[in-house]
Design a protein around this motif. Structure first.
Motif, short mmCIF file in Angstrom:
data_model
loop_
_atom_site.label_atom_id
_atom_site.label_comp_id
_atom_site.label_asym_id
_atom_site.label_seq_id
_atom_site.Cartn_x
_atom_site.Cartn_y
_atom_site.Cartn_z
N HIS A 122 0.86 -1.18 0.00
CA HIS A 122 0.00 0.00 0.00
C HIS A 122 0.90 1.23 0.00
CE1 HIS A 122 -3.17 -2.79 1.43
NE2 HIS A 122 -3.90 -2.00 0.67
N SER A 123 0.40 2.33 -0.46
CA SER A 123 1.23 3.54 -0.55
C SER A 123 1.22 4.32 0.76
CB SER A 123 0.77 4.42 -1.71
OG SER A 123 -0.58 4.75 -1.55
N SER A 124 1.60 3.65 1.84
CA SER A 124 1.71 4.31 3.14
C SER A 124 3.02 3.88 3.80
CB SER A 124 0.52 3.94 4.03
OG SER A 124 0.62 2.60 4.46
N SER A 125 3.57 4.78 4.55
CA SER A 125 4.82 4.49 5.25
C SER A 125 4.61 3.41 6.31
CB SER A 125 5.36 5.75 5.93
OG SER A 125 5.70 6.71 4.95
N ALA A 126 3.42 3.38 6.90
CA ALA A 126 3.13 2.37 7.93
C ALA A 126 3.18 0.96 7.34
CB ALA A 126 1.77 2.64 8.55
N CYS A 127 2.68 0.81 6.14
CA CYS A 127 2.69 -0.49 5.48
C CYS A 127 4.13 -0.91 5.15
CB CYS A 127 1.83 -0.43 4.24
SG CYS A 127 1.31 -2.03 3.66
N LEU A 128 4.93 0.03 4.69
CA LEU A 128 6.34 -0.26 4.41
C LEU A 128 7.07 -0.65 5.70
CD1 LEU A 128 8.80 -0.31 2.51
CD2 LEU A 128 9.06 2.14 2.97
N GLU A 129 6.80 0.04 6.79
CA GLU A 129 7.43 -0.29 8.07
C GLU A 129 7.05 -1.69 8.54
OE1 GLU A 129 6.47 2.86 10.78
OE2 GLU A 129 7.48 4.35 9.52
N GLN A 130 5.79 -2.06 8.34
CA GLN A 130 5.36 -3.42 8.71
C GLN A 130 6.10 -4.45 7.87
OE1 GLN A 130 1.08 -3.21 8.24
NE2 GLN A 130 0.85 -3.66 10.42
N ALA A 131 6.26 -4.19 6.59
CA ALA A 131 6.96 -5.12 5.70
C ALA A 131 8.42 -5.26 6.12
CB ALA A 131 6.87 -4.65 4.26
N GLU A 132 9.05 -4.15 6.52
CA GLU A 132 10.43 -4.20 6.99
C GLU A 132 10.52 -4.98 8.30
OE1 GLU A 132 13.07 -0.47 6.04
OE2 GLU A 132 11.11 0.17 6.78
N LYS A 133 9.61 -4.71 9.20
CA LYS A 133 9.62 -5.35 10.52
C LYS A 133 9.47 -6.87 10.39
CE LYS A 133 7.30 -4.53 14.89
NZ LYS A 133 6.13 -3.89 15.49
N ARG A 134 8.60 -7.30 9.48
CA ARG A 134 8.36 -8.72 9.27
C ARG A 134 9.37 -9.36 8.32
NH1 ARG A 134 3.94 -8.98 6.21
NH2 ARG A 134 4.02 -11.24 6.33
N ARG A 135 10.27 -8.56 7.76
CA ARG A 135 11.25 -9.01 6.77
C ARG A 135 10.55 -9.69 5.59
NH1 ARG A 135 14.14 -12.20 10.85
NH2 ARG A 135 14.10 -10.72 12.52
N ALA A 136 9.42 -9.09 5.19
CA ALA A 136 8.60 -9.67 4.14
C ALA A 136 9.11 -9.36 2.74
CB ALA A 136 7.16 -9.17 4.28
N LEU A 137 9.78 -8.23 2.55
CA LEU A 137 10.22 -7.87 1.20
C LEU A 137 11.28 -8.82 0.64
CD1 LEU A 137 10.07 -4.01 1.54
CD2 LEU A 137 8.72 -5.42 -0.02
N ASP A 151 7.34 9.34 0.61
CA ASP A 151 7.39 10.69 1.18
C ASP A 151 6.97 11.73 0.16
OD1 ASP A 151 8.21 9.66 3.59
OD2 ASP A 151 10.35 10.08 3.24
N SER A 152 7.40 11.55 -1.09
CA SER A 152 7.01 12.51 -2.13
C SER A 152 5.53 12.37 -2.47
CB SER A 152 7.88 12.34 -3.37
OG SER A 152 7.65 11.10 -3.97
N CYS A 153 4.99 11.15 -2.34
CA CYS A 153 3.54 10.96 -2.57
C CYS A 153 2.73 11.70 -1.53
CB CYS A 153 3.18 9.48 -2.51
SG CYS A 153 3.63 8.55 -3.94
N SER A 154 3.18 11.67 -0.30
CA SER A 154 2.42 12.31 0.77
C SER A 154 2.46 13.83 0.63
CB SER A 154 2.94 11.89 2.14
OG SER A 154 4.27 12.33 2.31
N SER A 155 3.50 14.35 -0.04
CA SER A 155 3.56 15.79 -0.25
C SER A 155 2.83 16.20 -1.53
CB SER A 155 5.01 16.27 -0.31
OG SER A 155 5.66 15.74 -1.45
N GLY A 156 2.38 15.22 -2.33
CA GLY A 156 1.58 15.51 -3.51
C GLY A 156 2.37 15.78 -4.76
N ASP A 157 3.66 15.42 -4.81
CA ASP A 157 4.50 15.70 -5.96
C ASP A 157 4.42 14.65 -7.06
OD1 ASP A 157 5.34 17.90 -4.59
OD2 ASP A 157 7.22 17.00 -3.91
N VAL A 158 3.92 13.46 -6.76
CA VAL A 158 3.96 12.35 -7.71
C VAL A 158 2.59 12.15 -8.33
CG1 VAL A 158 4.40 9.89 -7.96
CG2 VAL A 158 5.81 11.25 -6.44
N VAL A 159 2.58 11.95 -9.63
CA VAL A 159 1.33 11.65 -10.33
C VAL A 159 1.27 10.15 -10.55
CG1 VAL A 159 0.05 12.01 -12.46
CG2 VAL A 159 1.39 13.88 -11.47
N HIS A 160 0.18 9.52 -10.12
CA HIS A 160 0.00 8.09 -10.28
C HIS A 160 -0.69 7.81 -11.60
CE1 HIS A 160 1.17 7.24 -6.17
NE2 HIS A 160 0.41 8.23 -5.81
N PRO A 161 -0.23 6.83 -12.34
CA PRO A 161 -0.95 6.47 -13.56
C PRO A 161 -2.28 5.81 -13.21
CG PRO A 161 0.75 4.86 -13.13
CD PRO A 161 0.90 5.96 -12.09
#
Length: 99
Positions: A45-60, A80-90
């Motif tokens: 998911h495009s959230s930092s919390a989801c990335l942190e969970q993946a790192e914590k679980r060593r899932a990647l 981080d750039s997504c949360s600031s609104g700089d990135v355009v998603h296709p």
């Protein structure tokens, strides 16, 4: 529907980000915005919390079948750039084709 490696929830491809190992072979992760890069991908998911969970679980590394840890710096900066609104998603539909 794909399963997010961080929170383990199922969601459509249009909501999730695909991450792949960079072709340099070092273990750096890239966000595959167009979902077209070669190689095994993992979905987040495009959230930092989801990335942190993946790192914590060593899932990647497990999802990408990498024996060594992976560098998530590129993914973190993208989020981080997504949360600031700089990135355009296709826009893609459920099958992954651009609409």
């Amino acid at each position: 529907m794909r399963t997010c490696v961080g929170c383990r929830r199922r969601d459509s491809r249009s909501v999730l980000l695909r991450v792949v190992v960079a072709p340099d072979g070092v273990g750096n992760l890239l966000v595959d915005v167009r979902r077209r890069l070669p190689g095994r991908g993992a979905w987040l998911h495009s959230s930092s919390a989801c990335l942190e969970q993946a790192e914590k679980r060593r899932a990647l590394p497990r999802a990408l079948r990498r024996p060594a840890p992976v560098d998530v710096t590129g993914v973190r900066s993208y989020l981080d750039s997504c949360s600031s609104g700089d990135v355009v998603h296709p826009t893609t539909d459920e099958s992954g084709s651009n609409s």
